[in-house]
Design a protein around this motif. Structure first.
Motif, PDB file in Angstrom:
ATOM      1  N   GLU A   1      33.484  -5.213  23.681  1.00 58.83           N
ATOM      2  CA  GLU A   1      33.915  -4.929  25.043  1.00 58.83           C
ATOM      3  C   GLU A   1      34.298  -3.465  25.221  1.00 58.83           C
ATOM      4  O   GLU A   1      33.958  -2.828  26.222  1.00 58.83           O
ATOM      5  N   GLY A   2      35.010  -2.926  24.241  1.00 66.41           N
ATOM      6  CA  GLY A   2      35.422  -1.523  24.336  1.00 66.41           C
ATOM      7  C   GLY A   2      34.230  -0.589  24.323  1.00 66.41           C
ATOM      8  O   GLY A   2      34.146   0.347  25.143  1.00 66.41           O
ATOM      9  N   MET A   3      33.268  -0.832  23.443  1.00 68.09           N
ATOM     10  CA  MET A   3      32.068  -0.004  23.374  1.00 68.09           C
ATOM     11  C   MET A   3      31.277  -0.102  24.669  1.00 68.09           C
ATOM     12  O   MET A   3      30.750   0.903  25.171  1.00 68.09           O
ATOM     13  N   ALA A   4      31.226  -1.313  25.254  1.00 63.08           N
ATOM     14  CA  ALA A   4      30.492  -1.504  26.497  1.00 63.08           C
ATOM     15  C   ALA A   4      31.162  -0.777  27.652  1.00 63.08           C
ATOM     16  O   ALA A   4      30.491  -0.174  28.501  1.00 63.08           O
TER      17      ALA A   4
ATOM     18  N   VAL B   1      28.720  -0.566  30.627  1.00 62.23           N
ATOM     19  CA  VAL B   1      27.750  -1.647  30.455  1.00 62.23           C
ATOM     20  C   VAL B   1      28.494  -2.973  30.413  1.00 62.23           C
ATOM     21  O   VAL B   1      29.588  -3.068  29.836  1.00 62.23           O
ATOM     22  N   THR B   2      27.932  -3.992  31.038  1.00 65.46           N
ATOM     23  CA  THR B   2      28.531  -5.331  30.999  1.00 65.46           C
ATOM     24  C   THR B   2      27.708  -6.238  30.090  1.00 65.46           C
ATOM     25  O   THR B   2      26.495  -6.038  29.923  1.00 65.46           O
ATOM     26  N   ILE B   3      28.369  -7.234  29.503  1.00 62.79           N
ATOM     27  CA  ILE B   3      27.712  -8.182  28.613  1.00 62.79           C
ATOM     28  C   ILE B   3      27.924  -9.585  29.164  1.00 62.79           C
ATOM     29  O   ILE B   3      29.057  -9.978  29.457  1.00 62.79           O
ATOM     30  N   THR B   4      26.834 -10.342  29.298  1.00 62.78           N
ATOM     31  CA  THR B   4      26.921 -11.730  29.747  1.00 62.78           C
ATOM     32  C   THR B   4      26.330 -12.648  28.704  1.00 62.78           C
ATOM     33  O   THR B   4      25.385 -12.273  27.984  1.00 62.78           O
ATOM     34  N   VAL B   5      26.900 -13.861  28.617  1.00 61.32           N
ATOM     35  CA  VAL B   5      26.438 -14.870  27.656  1.00 61.32           C
ATOM     36  C   VAL B   5      26.110 -16.136  28.423  1.00 61.32           C
ATOM     37  O   VAL B   5      26.904 -16.597  29.250  1.00 61.32           O
TER      38      VAL B   5
ATOM     39  N   HIS C   1      23.441  -4.051  32.331  1.00 62.17           N
ATOM     40  CA  HIS C   1      24.095  -5.159  31.660  1.00 62.17           C
ATOM     41  C   HIS C   1      23.208  -5.676  30.525  1.00 62.17           C
ATOM     42  O   HIS C   1      21.973  -5.586  30.583  1.00 62.17           O
ATOM     43  N   VAL C   2      23.871  -6.195  29.510  1.00 63.28           N
ATOM     44  CA  VAL C   2      23.212  -6.778  28.339  1.00 63.28           C
ATOM     45  C   VAL C   2      23.358  -8.297  28.435  1.00 63.28           C
ATOM     46  O   VAL C   2      24.454  -8.801  28.670  1.00 63.28           O
TER      47      VAL C   2
END
Length: 443
Positions: free
Chosen positions: A306-309, A314-318, A353-354
């Protein structure tokens, strides 16, 4: 005398060379089939005796059919079928020789070429046995038939003046048979010598290659062990440097503090490189497979980055949101996901986003896709990025994807990179229903 090697690899290579040569010979013979048909027609025209026409015509048709079949299967047949095909061809040749004059046939010298070919393409025991039990006895039968005048019309009319001037051949046919016997034996020996010479050259080449590869392998093992030892020895001093830097950071401010932060980041990067190198150089430890909630594991990896994103906007979704269990080694699966998510974040532009997508496959396996929306990977180099040292990053070390694929294959799965038509890259991890490996050896 060359001794046939017992090594399976050498035997396989010898058979491959022989099959290629045999296939070429059969194709040449197929091209010569029209010429053989013309010569046979000429013999039947010179003496259209019913027995001669029936004998030559049936044999030529049979040989033509055999040539067509052999040209298609020559590279796929084993010793027994090769022997049978060669024996059929040689027998057909003897029949045509008999039909075109026997010991007085103008085709008899061609029998020497067939003997050489049999010696080259068949085992020595078969070629010698066929020569002694079939070809030489048939030559003497031709001589007996000619000398005893058992078949007065055997010699073609055009050759009467050459092979008989009084109707009584005398000892001439036996003399010719003796000469051809010597020539056939010499031809068989020549063919066997040629085959042994080729086999010996192939064997020496392969043995030289094996010795060279073994030497390189031994050198590679030594260098790998030495490099791993050096990497291991460097880990402790780096940890000490990192600890001292953390202590110094508490007592400094301003430019000095910024420099210490740079130092700590570089130490972290060096530790990461050493860790990946050690993961790659040491043998993979056995899988510790258990039931894993892959969705929860993916969310854990996303939270870890989360910190790197955030730094890269950049956002990360699962997805999906619900639990999705699968049997795998959680520690190794986590390592693979960490590598893929880090790569995806680094490849993503700001405000992108990733996506981490997990799905159950129809065969009971599991698919995990990590998708970014960056520039995408060039399809021509996608596979090369799994090679140690290959990377598109300015500060990359080219170990991460190699280790990740090794861990995937240890499960019996696969890891692939593909460019997306709409832009970006998709890294897809495919896992089987059950882990296939338990000894920790990557494919």
């Amino acid at each position: 005398m060359f001794v046939q090697p017992t090594s399976p690899a050498l035997r396989s290579l010898h058979e491959l060379v022989r099959a290629r040569m045999l296939g070429g010979l059969f194709r040449v013979r197929l091209l010569m089939t029209p010429g053989i048909a013309v010569v046979a027609s000429l013999f039947m025209f010179l003496d259209p005796a019913p027995w001669r026409v029936a004998l030559i015509l049936s044999t030529v048709v049979g040989v033509t059919i055999l040539a067509l079949v052999e040209s298609r299967v020559a590279t796929r047949i084993g010793d027994r079928r090769v022997n049978a095909n060669v024996a059929a061809t040689a027998s057909a040749q003897l029949i045509v020789i008999f039909g075109s004059g026997g010991i007085a046939s103008p085709l008899l010298p061609a029998a020497v070429l067939v003997v050489i070919g049999i010696a080259i393409f068949t085992p020595r025991s078969f070629s010698l046995g066929f020569l002694v039990l079939v070809q030489i006895p048939v030559i003497w039968i031709f001589a007996i038939v000619h000398a005893s005048n058992l078949l007065p019309g055997i010699v073609l009319p055009i050759f009467h003046g050459l092979y008989s001037d009084s109707g009584t051949p005398g000892l001439g046919p036996y003399f010719a048979a003796a000469i051809y016997t010597v020539v056939l034996l010499a031809g068989s020996k020549l063919g066997a010598f040629f085959r042994d010479a080729v086999d010996e050259m192939v064997s020496r080449y392969v043995l030289d290659q094996e010795r060279t590869l073994n030497a390189y392998a031994e050198q590679s093992r030594t260098l790998t062990a030495l490099s791993a030892e050096i990497a291991h020895e460097l880990k402790n001093p780096l940890a000490s440097v990192k600890g001292l830097a953390a202590l110094v950071r508490k007592d400094v401010e301003g430019t000095t503090a910024e420099r210490v932060d740079v130092l700590r980041r570089e130490v972290d990067r060096m530790q990461g490189i050493l860790g990946e190198f050690l993961d790659y150089s040491r043998p993979l430890i056995p899988l510790q497979a258990e039931e894993v909630d892959v969705t929860a594991l993916a969310r854990e990896v996303a939270a870890l980055h989360e910190g790197m994103a955030q730094q890269r906007d950049v956002t990360i979704t699962v997805s999906p949101a619900g639990a999705l269990g699968h049997r795998a080694d959680p520690r190794k699966l986590r390592s693979v996901l960490i590598n893929l998510v880090q790569n995806a974040i680094e490849a993503s532009p700001p405000r992108a986003h990733v996506e981490i997508e997990i799905e159950r496959r129809p065969n009971g396996g599991l698919g995990v896709r990590v998708i970014d929306h960056g520039e995408g990977v060039d399809p021509e180099i996608a596979e090369k990025l799994f090679t140690v040292g290959a990377t598109t990053k300015t500060q990359g070390n080219g170990l991460g994807l190699a280790v990740a694929r090794g861990l995937a294959r240890q499960h019996g799965g696969e890891l692939e990179l593909r460019a997306r038509p709409s832009g970006g890259t998709m890294a897809e991890l495919l896992l089987p229903r059950e882990p296939k490996a338990t000894l920790g050896v990557a494919a």
